[in-house]
Design a protein around this motif. Sequence first.
Motif, PDB file in Angstrom:
ATOM      1  N   ALA A   1       0.508 -19.241   5.470  1.00 24.15           N
ATOM      2  CA  ALA A   1       0.704 -18.886   4.186  1.00 24.15           C
ATOM      3  C   ALA A   1      -0.500 -17.656   3.934  1.00 24.15           C
ATOM      4  N   THR A   2      -1.595 -17.847   4.350  1.00 31.08           N
ATOM      5  CA  THR A   2      -2.521 -16.724   4.508  1.00 31.08           C
ATOM      6  C   THR A   2      -2.081 -15.347   4.959  1.00 31.08           C
ATOM      7  N   ALA A   3      -1.719 -15.514   6.211  1.00 34.25           N
ATOM      8  CA  ALA A   3      -0.999 -14.421   6.700  1.00 34.25           C
ATOM      9  C   ALA A   3       0.188 -13.484   5.876  1.00 34.25           C
ATOM     10  N   TYR A   4       1.122 -14.532   5.263  1.00 34.76           N
ATOM     11  CA  TYR A   4       2.029 -14.137   4.428  1.00 34.76           C
ATOM     12  C   TYR A   4       1.565 -13.487   3.148  1.00 34.76           C
ATOM     13  N   ALA A   5       0.391 -13.996   2.612  1.00 33.48           N
ATOM     14  CA  ALA A   5       0.000 -13.315   1.423  1.00 33.48           C
ATOM     15  C   ALA A   5      -0.845 -12.072   1.551  1.00 33.48           C
ATOM     16  N   LYS A   6      -1.264 -11.997   2.903  1.00 33.82           N
ATOM     17  CA  LYS A   6      -1.659 -10.796   3.100  1.00 33.82           C
ATOM     18  C   LYS A   6      -0.852  -9.263   3.206  1.00 33.82           C
ATOM     19  N   ASN A   7       0.613  -9.698   3.273  1.00 31.25           N
ATOM     20  CA  ASN A   7       1.792  -8.888   3.420  1.00 31.25           C
ATOM     21  C   ASN A   7       2.538  -8.981   2.386  1.00 31.25           C
ATOM     22  N   PRO A   8       2.481  -8.072   1.348  1.00 29.58           N
ATOM     23  CA  PRO A   8       3.267  -8.432   0.232  1.00 29.58           C
ATOM     24  C   PRO A   8       4.596  -8.075   0.589  1.00 29.58           C
ATOM     25  N   VAL A   9       5.616  -8.648  -0.113  1.00 29.57           N
ATOM     26  CA  VAL A   9       7.111  -8.461   0.007  1.00 29.57           C
ATOM     27  C   VAL A   9       7.599  -7.436  -0.912  1.00 29.57           C
ATOM     28  N   VAL A  10       8.211  -6.488  -0.356  1.00 27.50           N
ATOM     29  CA  VAL A  10       9.173  -5.703  -1.258  1.00 27.50           C
ATOM     30  C   VAL A  10      10.206  -5.520  -0.627  1.00 27.50           C
ATOM     31  N   GLY A  11      11.510  -5.500  -1.719  1.00 30.14           N
ATOM     32  CA  GLY A  11      12.665  -5.712  -1.290  1.00 30.14           C
ATOM     33  C   GLY A  11      13.173  -6.433  -0.322  1.00 30.14           C
ATOM     34  N   GLY A  12      12.303  -7.858  -0.218  1.00 31.38           N
ATOM     35  CA  GLY A  12      12.843  -9.040   0.644  1.00 31.38           C
ATOM     36  C   GLY A  12      12.289  -8.697   1.878  1.00 31.38           C
ATOM     37  N   ALA A  13      11.301  -7.799   2.254  1.00 35.55           N
ATOM     38  CA  ALA A  13      10.759  -7.627   3.551  1.00 35.55           C
ATOM     39  C   ALA A  13       9.203  -7.529   3.260  1.00 35.55           C
ATOM     40  N   PRO A  14       8.560  -8.304   4.332  1.00 36.62           N
ATOM     41  CA  PRO A  14       7.083  -8.186   4.427  1.00 36.62           C
ATOM     42  C   PRO A  14       6.777  -6.822   4.523  1.00 36.62           C
TER      43      PRO A  14
ATOM     44  N   THR B   1       5.664  -1.231 -10.614  1.00 33.55           N
ATOM     45  CA  THR B   1       6.232  -2.787 -10.568  1.00 33.55           C
ATOM     46  C   THR B   1       5.739  -3.688  -9.594  1.00 33.55           C
ATOM     47  N   VAL B   2       5.219  -2.843  -8.443  1.00 32.90           N
ATOM     48  CA  VAL B   2       4.580  -3.652  -7.317  1.00 32.90           C
ATOM     49  C   VAL B   2       3.533  -2.614  -6.915  1.00 32.90           C
ATOM     50  N   ALA B   3       2.098  -2.934  -7.087  1.00 30.04           N
ATOM     51  CA  ALA B   3       1.042  -1.951  -6.815  1.00 30.04           C
ATOM     52  C   ALA B   3       0.259  -2.210  -5.423  1.00 30.04           C
ATOM     53  N   ASP B   4      -0.311  -1.396  -4.891  1.00 25.43           N
ATOM     54  CA  ASP B   4      -1.255  -1.487  -3.785  1.00 25.43           C
ATOM     55  C   ASP B   4      -0.762  -2.040  -2.682  1.00 25.43           C
ATOM     56  N   VAL B   5       0.582  -1.613  -2.291  1.00 27.08           N
ATOM     57  CA  VAL B   5       1.186  -2.123  -0.971  1.00 27.08           C
ATOM     58  C   VAL B   5       0.533  -1.378   0.111  1.00 27.08           C
ATOM     59  N   LYS B   6      -0.350  -1.656   0.873  1.00 26.90           N
ATOM     60  CA  LYS B   6      -1.433  -0.990   1.925  1.00 26.90           C
ATOM     61  C   LYS B   6      -0.336  -0.737   3.184  1.00 26.90           C
ATOM     62  N   GLN B   7      -0.548   0.602   3.567  1.00 24.59           N
ATOM     63  CA  GLN B   7       0.189   0.917   4.902  1.00 24.59           C
ATOM     64  C   GLN B   7      -0.986   1.449   5.866  1.00 24.59           C
ATOM     65  N   SER B   8      -0.731   1.752   7.120  1.00 27.37           N
ATOM     66  CA  SER B   8      -1.557   2.163   7.924  1.00 27.37           C
ATOM     67  C   SER B   8      -2.005   3.713   7.654  1.00 27.37           C
ATOM     68  N   ASN B   9      -0.966   4.396   6.906  1.00 28.16           N
ATOM     69  CA  ASN B   9      -1.309   5.879   6.388  1.00 28.16           C
ATOM     70  C   ASN B   9      -1.394   5.899   5.036  1.00 28.16           C
ATOM     71  N   GLY B  10      -1.705   5.024   4.296  1.00 28.00           N
ATOM     72  CA  GLY B  10      -1.759   5.216   2.816  1.00 28.00           C
ATOM     73  C   GLY B  10      -1.419   3.953   2.149  1.00 28.00           C
ATOM     74  N   VAL B  11      -0.896   4.137   1.034  1.00 27.81           N
ATOM     75  CA  VAL B  11      -0.356   3.037   0.092  1.00 27.81           C
ATOM     76  C   VAL B  11       0.889   3.548  -0.845  1.00 27.81           C
ATOM     77  N   ILE B  12       1.664   2.383  -0.817  1.00 25.63           N
ATOM     78  CA  ILE B  12       2.861   2.703  -1.620  1.00 25.63           C
ATOM     79  C   ILE B  12       2.736   1.852  -3.168  1.00 25.63           C
ATOM     80  N   HIS B  13       3.140   2.324  -4.145  1.00 30.59           N
ATOM     81  CA  HIS B  13       3.293   1.791  -5.286  1.00 30.59           C
ATOM     82  C   HIS B  13       4.827   1.898  -5.720  1.00 30.59           C
ATOM     83  N   VAL B  14       5.535   0.537  -5.958  1.00 27.61           N
ATOM     84  CA  VAL B  14       7.019   0.725  -6.219  1.00 27.61           C
ATOM     85  C   VAL B  14       7.186   1.113  -7.803  1.00 27.61           C
TER      86      VAL B  14
END
Length: 185
Positions: A20-33, A163-176
């Motif tokens: 659950a902790t590992a899953y919480a660290k990876n937000p889900v966008v479009g059904g995928a972590p 609608t979804v903020a702060d989705v961290k990536q290795s080279n930045g961040v995505i905001h849906v």
Amino acid sequence: MSKTIARILVLSAALSAGFATAYAKNPVVGGAPMYASKNIVENAVNSKDHTTLVAAVKAAGLVGTLEGAGPYTVFAPTNKAFDALPPGTVDTLLKPENKAKLTKILTCHVVAGDELSAAVKKMAMSAGGEYDLKTVGGCTIKAIDKGGKLTLTDENGGVAHITVADVKQSNGVIHVVDKVLLPKM
């Protein structure tokens, strides 16, 4: 026997908490972590809500850029956002002869840097509630904080909500976002 069952239950609970902790660290966008260890493109291709965006990025020849070191902040429109454009717009933009226009639109969704929503809100609040974000495509997006909700206004007055903020990536961040941001053309 009961000690063995108790140990299994304790171990099972510990493992479940770990998952659950590992899953919480990876937000889900479009059904995928979305994994912070993967780059923008590696994550985006797994989101069923961003298939149009991924096709557009490929057609514009921007895959290599968005796989690069960055950091980049990407305001990522959903398929529904693209569907809200006038009929035929996406098909027209995906044609090779419209690559320059498509590239302009897409790069107006990208800001150099790693801009988390809290930082953008803070910049907006310190500037009277509105802050101009300069995109790599040469556009200006107005970030507006309205009661703790961050919206983006494009150069034509179109408003997108994050609608979804702060989705961290290795080279930045995505905001849906729920709207395609369009440059003045």
